[in-house]
Write an enzyme that holds these catalytic residues in place. Structure first.
Site, PDB file in Angstrom:
ATOM      1  N   PRO A 298       0.834  -1.208   0.000  1.00  0.00           N
ATOM      2  CA  PRO A 298       0.000   0.000   0.000  1.00  0.00           C
ATOM      3  C   PRO A 298       0.867   1.256   0.000  1.00  0.00           C
ATOM      4  O   PRO A 298       1.837   1.338   0.744  1.00  0.00           O
ATOM      5  CB  PRO A 298      -0.798  -0.106   1.303  1.00  0.00           C
ATOM      6  N   GLU A 299       0.536   2.201  -0.855  1.00  0.00           N
ATOM      7  CA  GLU A 299       1.250   3.478  -0.918  1.00  0.00           C
ATOM      8  C   GLU A 299       0.250   4.607  -0.645  1.00  0.00           C
ATOM      9  O   GLU A 299      -0.868   4.341  -0.206  1.00  0.00           O
ATOM     10  CB  GLU A 299       1.937   3.627  -2.290  1.00  0.00           C
TER      11      GLU A 299
ATOM     12  N   ARG B 141       2.320  -8.721   9.248  1.00  0.00           N
ATOM     13  CA  ARG B 141       3.540  -9.450   9.612  1.00  0.00           C
ATOM     14  C   ARG B 141       4.611  -8.439  10.042  1.00  0.00           C
ATOM     15  O   ARG B 141       5.302  -8.620  11.021  1.00  0.00           O
ATOM     16  CB  ARG B 141       4.021 -10.261   8.412  1.00  0.00           C
TER      17      ARG B 141
ATOM     18  N   ARG C 218      21.842  16.030  -5.394  1.00  0.00           N
ATOM     19  CA  ARG C 218      21.802  14.592  -5.091  1.00  0.00           C
ATOM     20  C   ARG C 218      22.560  13.814  -6.162  1.00  0.00           C
ATOM     21  O   ARG C 218      22.235  13.915  -7.342  1.00  0.00           O
ATOM     22  CB  ARG C 218      20.351  14.097  -5.055  1.00  0.00           C
TER      23      ARG C 218
END
Ligand SMILES: [Zn+2]
Length: 300
Positions: free
Chosen positions: A2-3, A111, A151
Site C-alpha cells: 500500500p502506498e 507481519r 543529489r
C-alpha cells in the site's frame, strides 16, 4: 505494497463507514502488532468513539473520543476489512475492533505492519519525522527542486525515501517517472528545472488520479467494494514487463537496480548522460543546471 493512494483510500473508507462508531470490544491476535500490553490496549479502546481519520504519508491515524490516537502502518502486505464475521476474508487477524452494529474492523497481514496507541504528543513527534506529503499544497515544484538539488544518487531510490517523499513506493515512483518521461536511474540532482517541473506535475497528477480511483491494490475494504483497486487498469509501467507502452508502443523494460525493481519505457524514458550506473561518478551540479530550460530542448 500500500502506498499513498491506497492509504488515502483506506482513510476515506474508514471515515465513511467507521466515523462516529463506538468500539465495543477489541481482540488482539498478535501482541507484536501493538505497542502496549493487550489489556491496556483493550481498556483504552473500550467505549471510545472514532471521531476522525487522518493520513500521514503511508500511516493512518484514527482519532478517538478519549483523546488518544491509533497510528497504523500496513507495511508490505497489511490490509483492513470492515464487515460482519461471515463476510471476512479467510485470514488470520492481528487486531479486531468490534462495533455495536455487529460489524468490525479486521486488521490482517500485519507481519511487519503495526497498530499503535499513541498520545497527541507522540503522534506529533512521529509525524514530524516524516517529510512533507507530496499532495500537500506546500509541496511545490521549487520544494521538489530543493529535495533533488545536489543529489548524486539515482532518482528511484530517492523517490521512495519516506523522509523525503512520504507515501511514495515502488509502484508510484515508476508511474511518476513514466508520466514525467524521466529515466528512473537518472542522477536525481542532474534534472533540469524543466524536468523537475515535469516530475512535480506528474507526481501530483498520478497520486491524485490514483487516489480518486481507489489505488491499485485489489483488497476490498468491505463486501461488494467496487471502488478499491480502481487504478490497477490505469498502471502504465508497473508490473507490465514486455507489454506495449501506451504512449509509444515500445516494450516496457524491467530490471533490478539500486536494490529496487524498475519498470520503465526505454523509448519514452531514455537513459541520458546523467543516468546513474554502477560505480559511476558525476561532476558537481553547476548553477547553470538549475537555469530554466525551454520546452523540448532539454535533450530528453
Ligand atoms: Zn514509451
Amino acid at each position: 505494497m500500500p502506498e499513498l493512494p491506497e492509504m488515502e483510500t483506506y482513510r476515506r473508507n474508514l471515515l465513511r463507514y467507521c466515523q462516529g462508531q463506538v468500539i465495543d470490544r477489541t481482540e488482539i491476535g498478535r501482541e507484536k502488532s501493538i505497542n502496549v500490553p493487550p489489556g491496556v490496549f483493550q481498556q483504552e479502546l473500550k467505549g471510545a468513539t472514532i471521531t476522525s481519520v487522518d493520513r500521514v504519508g503511508k500511516h493512518l491515524v484514527i482519532h478517538l473520543s478519549t483523546g488518544a490516537h491509533l497510528m497504523g502502518h500496513l507495511m508490505l502486505g497489511g490490509a483492513i476489512f470492515y464487515g460482519t464475521e461471515a463476510e471476512t476474508p479467510t485470514r488470520t487477524f492481528q487486531v479486531i475492533m468490534r462495533f455495536g452494529n455487529g460489524k468490525a474492523l479486521y486488521w490482517y497481514g500485519l507481519r511487519l505492519g503495526w497498530l499503535h496507541l499513541v498520545t497527541t504528543a507522540e503522534l506529533t513527534a512521529r509525524s514530524a519525522e516524516l517529510g512533507l506529503d507530496p499532495l500537500d499544497e506546500a509541496f511545490t515544484a521549487p520544494y521538489l527542486g530543493e529535495l533533488l538539488h545536489g543529489r548524486r544518487g539515482a532518482l528511484k531510490p530517492l523517490l521512495v525515501d519516506q523522509q523525503l517523499f512520504p507515501g511514495i513506493g515502488n509502484c508510484y515512483a515508476d508511474e511518476i517517472c513514466w508520466a514525467a518521461q524521466v529515466h528512473p536511474l537518472r542522477v536525481a540532482g542532474s534534472l533540469s528545472t524543466y524536468e523537475q517541473a515535469r516530475l512535480w506535475s506528474a507526481m501530483k497528477a498520478v497520486l491524485t488520479e490514483a487516489t480518486h480511483l481507489g489505488g491499485y491494490t485489489e483488497t476490498p475494504f468491505h463486501r461488494g467494494d467496487t471502488f478499491t483497486g480502481g487504478y490497477l487498469p490505469r498502471l502504465e509501467v508497473y508490473d507490465r514487463k514486455g507489454e506495449p507502452c501506451h504512449r509509444c508502443g515500445s516494450r516496457i523494460a524491467f530490471e533490478h537496480a539500486t536494490g529496487r525493481k524498475l519498470f520503465y519505457c526505454p523509448a519514452c524514458q531514455p537513459e541520458a548522460a546523467g543516468t546513474a550506473g554502477a560505480g559511476a561518478t558525476y561532476p558537481a551540479l553547476q548553477p547553470e543546471d538549475l537555469v530554466q530550460q525551454p520546452t523540448g530542448t532539454d535533450g530528453v
